[in-house]
Design a protein around this motif. Sequence first.
Motif, mmCIF file in Angstrom:
data_model
loop_
_atom_site.group_PDB
_atom_site.id
_atom_site.type_symbol
_atom_site.label_atom_id
_atom_site.label_comp_id
_atom_site.label_asym_id
_atom_site.label_seq_id
_atom_site.Cartn_x
_atom_site.Cartn_y
_atom_site.Cartn_z
ATOM 1 N N TRP A 155 0.853 -1.191 0.000
ATOM 2 C CA TRP A 155 0.000 0.000 0.000
ATOM 3 C C TRP A 155 0.886 1.238 0.000
ATOM 4 C CZ3 TRP A 155 -4.791 -0.506 3.763
ATOM 5 C CH2 TRP A 155 -5.572 -1.592 3.347
ATOM 6 N N ILE A 156 0.559 2.206 -0.848
ATOM 7 C CA ILE A 156 1.324 3.444 -0.948
ATOM 8 C C ILE A 156 0.390 4.620 -0.673
ATOM 9 C CG2 ILE A 156 2.779 4.895 -2.410
ATOM 10 C CD1 ILE A 156 3.402 2.380 -4.085
ATOM 11 N N PHE A 157 0.676 5.372 0.384
ATOM 12 C CA PHE A 157 -0.122 6.542 0.748
ATOM 13 C C PHE A 157 0.621 7.799 0.311
ATOM 14 C CE2 PHE A 157 -1.607 3.239 3.555
ATOM 15 C CZ PHE A 157 -2.969 3.480 3.686
ATOM 16 N N ASP A 158 -0.049 8.605 -0.497
ATOM 17 C CA ASP A 158 0.564 9.839 -0.993
ATOM 18 C C ASP A 158 0.402 10.971 0.017
ATOM 19 O OD1 ASP A 158 1.876 11.293 -3.092
ATOM 20 O OD2 ASP A 158 -0.018 12.308 -3.466
ATOM 21 N N ASP A 159 1.381 11.871 0.043
ATOM 22 C CA ASP A 159 1.305 13.116 0.827
ATOM 23 C C ASP A 159 1.105 12.888 2.322
ATOM 24 O OD1 ASP A 159 1.791 15.042 -1.112
ATOM 25 O OD2 ASP A 159 -0.278 15.076 -1.777
ATOM 26 N N ILE A 160 1.910 12.007 2.894
ATOM 27 C CA ILE A 160 1.754 11.708 4.330
ATOM 28 C C ILE A 160 2.196 12.876 5.209
ATOM 29 C CG2 ILE A 160 1.907 9.209 4.079
ATOM 30 C CD1 ILE A 160 4.869 9.422 4.932
ATOM 31 N N HIS A 161 2.929 13.841 4.651
ATOM 32 C CA HIS A 161 3.340 15.033 5.413
ATOM 33 C C HIS A 161 2.605 16.285 4.934
ATOM 34 C CE1 HIS A 161 6.501 12.876 7.520
ATOM 35 N NE2 HIS A 161 6.888 12.357 6.365
ATOM 36 N N TRP A 162 1.525 16.089 4.193
ATOM 37 C CA TRP A 162 0.743 17.196 3.638
ATOM 38 C C TRP A 162 0.271 18.164 4.718
ATOM 39 C CZ3 TRP A 162 -1.277 19.697 -0.457
ATOM 40 C CH2 TRP A 162 -2.546 20.260 -0.367
#
Length: 275
Positions: free
Chosen positions: A208-215
């Motif tokens: 699983w790849i989560f984008d923008d985890i530091h957004w």
Amino acid sequence: MNHLIKAYIKFFFKAKNEHGVHSPFVFDLVTKCFYDKTNYPEYKVLKNYRNSLLNNKNTIEVTDFGAGSRVFKSNTREIGAIAKNAGISVQNAELLFRIVRYFQPKQILEIGTSLGLATSALALANQNAKITTLEGCPSTSQKSKEESQKFGFNNIEFINTEFSSHFNSSDFRLSTFDLIYFDGNHSKKATLDYFNLLLPTVTNDSVWIFDDIHWSEDMEEAWTSIKNHPQVTVTIDTFQWGIVFFRKEQAKEHFIINPKRNFSSKFFQKTRIKM
């Protein structure tokens, strides 16, 4: 923007390259995939796909169900501007291509098609895979479908839907996915809702790849909750992405890895900040 800068500074000082990794599984992923310098011919196709969108001056009406835009003040947006400001970066598209090429997932789910820049990387990396890509906005979903057909990507199913209701459908609950790319709604609640709704689809080899985890602080809290979940064993923070594995044979361990071997401040300039 201040939050992202502060988050990056923390990442900069904590991040390691392959020399700080003692897990053989993660070491191989970093050295053979992240740091793979091969100039794959598919990169040219990705570039042509991107340029086709960047040069498109037509406008579409965008329905935004996510965390909103930091650039666009109107829902009527030029296609080229969307591709420039809200699409996956060249470097990350190539990295996503390499990750899919490395793991060779057969069933791929993308949450948030937008204009299909990431979708094209998923499709090219394993042309025998079935990609299901979900998009809430009918205009962008239709445009990405048209563009993908133009480039001959025949392994993609485009679904225009509201994500949560789709995940709750009886047919979907029977699904399993080898890889899921989360790029649909950058809020803590939505991210954790999707995470929990999709857990029944997990196998031992799921990626699983989560984008923008530091957004935002909100997204960082969501990322912390995901890392701490008992079914999650290994995670990798690349600053742009949080990559999650569920391998039961792995001890629970969290890594902060720079996706470039030669790490410098230029990485932040080239890392996409979603608008």
